[in-house]
Design an enzyme around this catalytic site. Structure first.
Site, PDB file in Angstrom:
ATOM      1  N   ASP A   1       0.870  -1.164   0.000  1.00 58.03           N
ATOM      2  CA  ASP A   1       0.000   0.000   0.000  1.00 58.03           C
ATOM      3  C   ASP A   1       0.916   1.226   0.000  1.00 58.03           C
ATOM      4  O   ASP A   1       2.090   1.140   0.363  1.00 58.03           O
ATOM      5  CB  ASP A   1      -0.916  -0.001   1.223  1.00 58.03           C
TER       6      ASP A   1
ATOM      7  N   GLU B   1     -17.231  10.030   5.210  1.00 52.45           N
ATOM      8  CA  GLU B   1     -16.597   8.732   5.470  1.00 52.45           C
ATOM      9  C   GLU B   1     -15.707   8.364   4.294  1.00 52.45           C
ATOM     10  O   GLU B   1     -16.055   8.591   3.138  1.00 52.45           O
ATOM     11  CB  GLU B   1     -17.640   7.643   5.711  1.00 52.45           C
TER      12      GLU B   1
END
Length: 868
Positions: free
Chosen positions: A269, A617
């Protein structure tokens, strides 16, 4: 910028010449991708090899190897590209369709659009740039174990079986079925135990039980790696049992590479390797971190290039060059499988034209999936569908006309986006008065009333703003053009002329004006732009969305004195895609809900479009509104201000339809008890508004099912940071859900009967439960039903699922018609981890099988025993 473009073109020309002469073995397309990769890597220097292990891999002109950036996204359509693309519903919404075939087709269409973009990028000199490649870092198959996680919207929900079946369908659709070439390369992320909290994702360490690891966190990854042959895997930021995931003995070496025999590539990542020594503190420096990650099989470092230290790591003996070779060979194998070095006439997908972008078939499928994703949660007294002949409909709410919400995150940009308001207006036409008022924000009732203050802006005696335009992204050097603009209200399509010959990409601008206050009090400035902007007042920076701008408009409230002058400066930068920058002014006011309801007492119906949005979110976001923190939520309750508005509407005794947009489970205890109709509309993509209107007015019979549990209260949730699965998700939750996993109503009714009830009631390893069910549509509307089959496990002191989805199928059944479905449940699929045997093992005892329309709906039951 021009020299880089010429270098890319030169690289391709050089490769073409070398290819014609067949100078090197790797240029022979008759050889396997592995053979070609091995030969190519043997020709590289150590420094060249290491360069290829960065996500932005540089060109190697002497061998005709063009630059390539591995980073691209296709979560629900090709994302972040400078081209208009089809935007399908967000991943969690696609999961609500319970339709692997639809997901497979969506991925196939998205891969075609990605191929068209890649092919055009080569033609136009954009190859090597980010977001135009063929390696997509999708799907996100982490388990949505806790509804507070902001990135749960990117997943397929809380169930490993559902996630695995949908993930496999996606991968197979994206990668294609050509025996030699991949259409595109998928990547399963984030391997493997990763689901928030976002604010601590770079530092936290998880140590789940082996049971939870194998029962919850690994099954979908195994499905994609072993069964779907996914090309790539992304390892997560966090640590697993004290080791960063990208250097985990258990996850990377033992399970992924050894047990599952994964031959594809692994990327970190982004900036995860830096976390080794900056945050986890497990390694002293970049060289040690990089070496350990590569030894554990992490082939690409996405981020700030910690892998550049690999050159020193080899010289220091921390890692061998042979180990580097293994990683680089994996990477070039993928590029050869994508046909990147072969004659386009030989590559099945290399002729894909730009005309596939937003094609009619793709847009139709986006609408189909949006419709199938809509979950009807409540329909008291069959208030829905509404009549199209109502005289007045009042549409309210923060998501009613919010294009950001319907597009979700990790999204592309379509040429047309249909909000709920637009869909309703289109549906009822001119004969119905549709009144729109935002009425409320997501978390408060203080709104902005826009006012026009253009006459109060001036610069050096001229009304308006001094506008300076630069042919770079960072306002450097002298502007290439300066002019006066009355206001800042600019919107350009990509490539459109801004001024003179300056096109609307890779440019920046500065707007300056003096604002002479028209009164004493306060004024609110609202700034919105794409891509980035900053706002200064009297030399002080008050807003900054320069690099992380994906949450809509930002506001700043300024106390003002009449006739006092304030110097305003807006700085703006644009890379690719559409360009826009707007500065608006207004005054804040507090909404009176009772007065609003009274004002519209003559309405035939209220449609409140609320919930939350990707503005609240998502991934590691600087959001701290009440109930939200850093992209996650601190409470799953619908923000109280929205409930208060609906309470005021309820007093009118007029029909209320609550359309709830969300990427996660929202607790709505008051609404579930008092609002007659509730539709969960997720973030349903470019055609969201059309799909919402189709359901509200009865042109589509809702059929979506919840891919996660909608709890009633925050009290139902364990500690967010606890990765143990006890009392989590429908599989282990012992409380009463507000709306259970798999739930969703229809405008018709279905009757279930056994077509072939199992006669055998004792099963052993390698046997299969064979049964068949008949489902009849006994209502007056055609509709889709999602048949769901669950297994109940023996309950003892050992943690086992209370119930577990093991089969599902979406069925289209016309009114008064039936459908027969055969069901096969392999007993081996019921194995669970045994700590004593250190293996997946059948648990002996009494089991149950039940069939229905959701996880608490046992229309048909069957008990059986398993003998180990």
């Amino acid at each position: 910028m021009q020299s880089k473009k010429y270098l890319i073109i030169l690289s391709f020309l050089t490769f073409s010449i070398l290819s014609h002469a067949q100078t090197y073995k790797f240029q022979d397309d008759r050889l396997s991708a592995e053979e070609r990769s091995e030969n190519l890597v043997s020709l590289l220097s150590l420094e060249e090899k290491v360069g290829q292990m960065l996500n932005a891999a540089p060109a190697i002109p002497r061998l005709g190897i063009p630059a390539y950036d591995w980073w691209n996204e296709v979560l629900h359509g090709v994302a972040r590209t400078p081209y208009y693309t089809t935007v399908f519903p967000q991943a969690i919404a696609m999961a609500a369709t319970f339709n692997p075939d639809a997901l497979n087709k969506m991925a196939d269409y998205a891969a075609l659009e990605g191929r068209a973009i890649y092919n055009d990028a080569i033609k136009t000199g954009k190859s090597g740039q980010r977001y135009v490649g063929l390696t997509y870092w999708t799907p996100n198959i982490n388990i949505f174990r806790d509804p507070r996680w902001g990135r749960g919207q990117e997943t397929y929900g809380e169930d490993p079986y559902l996630t695995g079946t949908l993930g496999k369908a996606f991968v197979k659709g994206l990668q294609g079925d050509d025996p030699k070439y991949l259409k595109a390369a998928a990547c399963a992320k984030h391997y493997a135990v990763h689901s928030g909290p976002e604010p601590s994702r770079h530092v936290f360490n998880v140590s789940p039980t082996m049971y939870d690891l194998w029962d919850t966190y690994l099954p979908a990854f195994k499905d994609l790696v072993v069964d779907a042959k996914v090309a790539g895997v992304m390892c997560a930021y966090n640590a697993f049992k004290g080791q960063p995931c990208c250097a985990s003995d258990d996850l990377m070496t033992d399970i992924l590479r050894n047990q599952w025999q994964f031959k594809g590539y692994v990327t970190s990542d982004c900036w995860a390797i830096d976390d080794f020594y900056k945050n986890h503190k497990t390694h002293p420096d970049a060289a040690s971190a990089a070496a350990d990650a590569v030894i554990h099989g992490t082939d690409i470092d996405c981020g700030t290039a910690a892998y550049k230290a690999l050159v020193d790591a080899v010289k220091q003996g921390k890692i061998s060059e042979k180990q580097i070779d293994i990683s680089v060979q994996r990477l070039f194998t993928i590029r050869f499988r994508l046909g990147m070095f072969d004659d386009v006439a030989k590559v099945k997908y290399a002729q894909t034209p730009k005309s596939v972008l937003e094609s009619q078939a793709h847009q139709a499928h986006a609408l189909k999936m949006a419709r199938e994703s809509m979950v009807l949660l409540k329909n008291q007294n069959q208030i829905l569908p509404l009549s199209k002949n109502l005289k007045k409909i009042v549409v309210l709410g923060p998501n009613a006309d919010n294009t950001i919400a319907v597009l979700g995150n990790y999204n592309g940009i379509p040429s047309t986006t249909i909000t709920a308001l637009k869909g309703i207006q289109d549906k009822v036409g001119a004969q119905t008065q549709v009144v729109y008022e935002q009425a409320v924000n997501f978390t408060n009732d203080t709104l902005l009333r826009y006012i026009n203050l253009d006459n109060y802006f001036s610069f050096e005696g001229k009304q308006g703003f001094k506008a300076e335009y630069f042919d770079n992204q960072n306002l450097s050097g002298l502007p290439i053009f300066v002019r006066n603009e009355k206001s800042i209200q600019n919107f350009w399509q990509e490539g459109q002329i801004v001024v003179n010959n300056l096109k609307a990409y890779n440019f920046s601008a500065r707007y300056t004006a003096d604002y002479k206050a028209h009164e004493t009090g306060e004024i609110t400035f609202e700034l919105e732009g794409d891509d980035g902007y900053k706002f200064f007042i009297n030399g002080k920076e008050v807003l900054n969305a320069w690099t992380r701008n994906r949450w809509g408009a930002k506001t700043f409230k300024l106390a003002i004195e009449k006739d006092k002058v304030y110097r305003l400066v807006v700085e703006y930068q644009q890379t690719e895609g559409k360009a826009s920058i707007q500065l608006r002014t207004g005054t804040r006011y507090k909404q009176d809900f009772d007065a609003l309801a009274k004002k519209h007492q003559d309405a035939d119906a209220f449609i409140f479009v609320g919930g939350i949005s990707p503005q609240l979110e998502g991934e590691e976001m600087p959001v701290n509104y009440p109930g939200f923190n850093g992209g996650d939520r601190t409470s799953i309750l619908l923000p109280q201000v929205q409930t208060d508005l609906m309470k005021a509407l309820k007093k009118t005794q007029k029909p209320i339809v609550f359309v709830m947009m969300t990427g996660s489970a929202i607790a709505t205890p008051w609404e579930a008890a008092h609002v007659p109709a509730i539709i969960n509309a997720w973030y349903a993509g470019q055609s969201a508004g059309t799909a919402i209107a189709d359901v509200i007015f009865g042109d589509y019979n809702p059929s979506g099912k919840l891919p996660l549990t909608f709890y009633a209260s925050d009290k139902d949730l364990p500690d967010f940071e606890d990765y143990n699965m006890a009392n989590r998700t429908y599989k282990y939750f012992k409380g009463k859900a507000l709306f259970p996993f798999g739930y969703g109503l229809s405008y018709t009714n279905f009757n279930y009967t056994w077509d072939n009830k199992p006669s055998q009631n004792v099963y052993k390893e390698n046997e299969i439960i064979n049964t068949a069910v008949n489902i009849k549509n006994i209502g007056n509307k055609d509709g889709d039903e999602v048949l769901q089959v669950y297994i109940k496990y023996p309950q003892s002191d050992k943690l086992l699922p209370l119930k577990e989805l093991r089969y599902y199928k979406r069925l289209s059944i016309n009114q008064k018609q039936s459908a027969n479905t055969k069901i096969n449940i392999p007993i081996n699929d019921l194995k669970k981890w045994d700590d004593t045997k250190q293996a997946l093992t059948l648990v002996s005892g009494k089991y149950g099988l039940f069939i229905g329309s959701h996880s608490e709906d046992a229309k048909l039951n069957f008990e059986f025993f398993v003998q180990n």
